[in-house]
Motif scaffolding. Structure first.
Motif, PDB file in Angstrom:
ATOM      1  N   GLU A  49       0.818  -1.215   0.000  1.00 21.59           N
ATOM      2  CA  GLU A  49       0.000   0.000   0.000  1.00 21.59           C
ATOM      3  C   GLU A  49       0.848   1.259   0.000  1.00 21.59           C
ATOM      4  OE1 GLU A  49      -2.741  -0.587   3.209  1.00 21.59           O
ATOM      5  OE2 GLU A  49      -4.151  -1.709   1.944  1.00 21.59           O
ATOM      6  N   ALA A  50       2.142   1.127   0.326  1.00 18.11           N
ATOM      7  CA  ALA A  50       3.059   2.255   0.169  1.00 18.11           C
ATOM      8  C   ALA A  50       3.330   2.522  -1.315  1.00 18.11           C
ATOM      9  CB  ALA A  50       4.374   1.967   0.901  1.00 18.11           C
ATOM     10  N   ILE A  51       3.132   1.496  -2.141  1.00 17.17           N
ATOM     11  CA  ILE A  51       3.285   1.633  -3.581  1.00 17.17           C
ATOM     12  C   ILE A  51       1.964   2.025  -4.217  1.00 17.17           C
ATOM     13  CG2 ILE A  51       3.813   0.352  -5.717  1.00 17.17           C
ATOM     14  CD1 ILE A  51       5.690  -1.387  -3.947  1.00 17.17           C
ATOM     15  N   ASN A  52       0.902   1.317  -3.832  1.00 14.76           N
ATOM     16  CA  ASN A  52      -0.444   1.642  -4.308  1.00 14.76           C
ATOM     17  C   ASN A  52      -1.375   1.724  -3.103  1.00 14.76           C
ATOM     18  OD1 ASN A  52      -2.974   1.865  -5.387  1.00 14.76           O
ATOM     19  ND2 ASN A  52      -2.846   0.072  -6.708  1.00 14.76           N
ATOM     20  N   PRO A  53      -1.743   2.911  -2.690  1.00 12.14           N
ATOM     21  CA  PRO A  53      -2.602   3.057  -1.504  1.00 12.14           C
ATOM     22  C   PRO A  53      -3.955   2.382  -1.643  1.00 12.14           C
ATOM     23  CG  PRO A  53      -2.391   5.155  -2.682  1.00 12.14           C
ATOM     24  CD  PRO A  53      -1.381   4.217  -3.265  1.00 12.14           C
ATOM     25  N   ASN A  54      -4.364   2.060  -2.866  1.00  9.57           N
ATOM     26  CA  ASN A  54      -5.632   1.363  -3.083  1.00  9.57           C
ATOM     27  C   ASN A  54      -5.502  -0.144  -2.887  1.00  9.57           C
ATOM     28  OD1 ASN A  54      -8.435   1.424  -3.787  1.00  9.57           O
ATOM     29  ND2 ASN A  54      -7.919   0.717  -5.846  1.00  9.57           N
ATOM     30  N   GLY A  55      -4.289  -0.647  -2.745  1.00  8.12           N
ATOM     31  CA  GLY A  55      -4.094  -2.067  -2.487  1.00  8.12           C
ATOM     32  C   GLY A  55      -4.563  -2.971  -3.602  1.00  8.12           C
ATOM     33  N   ARG A  56      -4.307  -2.571  -4.839  1.00  4.66           N
ATOM     34  CA  ARG A  56      -4.699  -3.345  -6.014  1.00  4.66           C
ATOM     35  C   ARG A  56      -3.538  -3.368  -7.009  1.00  4.66           C
ATOM     36  NH1 ARG A  56      -8.487  -4.222  -3.138  1.00  4.66           N
ATOM     37  NH2 ARG A  56     -10.722  -4.116  -3.611  1.00  4.66           N
ATOM     38  N   ILE A  57      -3.583  -4.368  -7.889  1.00  9.52           N
ATOM     39  CA  ILE A  57      -2.650  -4.340  -9.008  1.00  9.52           C
ATOM     40  C   ILE A  57      -3.420  -3.839 -10.221  1.00  9.52           C
ATOM     41  CG2 ILE A  57      -1.220  -6.177  -8.090  1.00  9.52           C
ATOM     42  CD1 ILE A  57      -3.391  -6.952 -11.080  1.00  9.52           C
TER      43      ILE A  57
END
Length: 216
Positions: A49-57
């Motif tokens: 989530e530090a990479i994508n705060p939405n927690g998705r690919i």
């Protein structure tokens, strides 16, 4: 280290959309496959989530551009063609032609993908418990396939959605079209123009290279 890192999933179609564009553009990249949930390799972890705060690919990190991090498949693909497609192989040069491509590109992201995703959820993953929901989303998928058929078979299309050639608009649909069998749609008999379109894309060396690691 490869100049680009793609965070993806072995089944989920949106990561493969990005991989197809990366390979068609001949870009070097590394794929890190994530899992659903909050397990050690999950998308719902503080690390991811530090990479994508939405927690998705998917998510993409461009190490050659100050570690620029982008998420959402459409945003990633537009970044890639605007930065790494100077020959306009997949995305045209003029504003007017870009608008034509974007129309179908966003139709996939806001219409075809979400409706087919819901059809798979209710009909397959939920075991068709909610029949009304399953029927609604399957029917909407059929409607959109008719829209695609009309566009692909229009005069001068050359079998592509727009501009008479392959663009990101076409590639954005490919992995989702490959999912149609999951809800019982046989495009080879029901929508032959869509089937031929899919096969044309799958025959491309770049697309074939992009499929390494996928699971069906």
């Amino acid at each position: 280290m490869a100049p680009l890192t793609l965070y993806s999933h072995k089944v989920g179609p949106n990561g493969w959309k990005v991989a197809q564009v990366l390979c068609e553009l001949g870009l070097e990249y590394e794929t890190i496959f994530k899992e659903f949930g909050d397990g050690e390799n999950g998308m719902k972890t503080p690390e991811f989530e530090a990479i994508n705060p939405n927690g998705r690919i998917p998510a993409l990190v461009d190490h050659s551009n100050n570690e620029l991090t982008i998420w959402e498949s459409g945003a990633i693909i537009l970044y890639l063609v605007k930065k790494y497609d100077p020959e306009h192989k997949l995305y045209p040069a003029t504003l007017e032609e870009q608008a034509l491509v974007d129309t179908w590109f966003f139709y996939q992201m806001t219409g075809f993908g979400p409706y087919l995703g819901q059809a798979v959820f209710f009909k397959v993953l939920e075991g068709n418990k909610n029949v009304a929901a399953s029927e609604r989303y399957v029917a909407e998928t059929h409607r959109m396939l008719k829209v695609l058929t009309k566009q692909l078979t229009r005069e001068g299309s050359n079998g592509w959605l727009v501009l008479g050639k392959l663009t990101i608009a076409d590639l954005s649909f490919l992995q989702w079209v490959r999912f149609l069998y999951k809800i019982g749609i046989d495009i080879s008999t029901e929508y032959p123009a869509v089937h031929e379109w899919k096969e044309s894309m799958l025959s491309r060396p770049g697309v074939q290279k992009s499929t390494e690691g996928e699971v069906w």
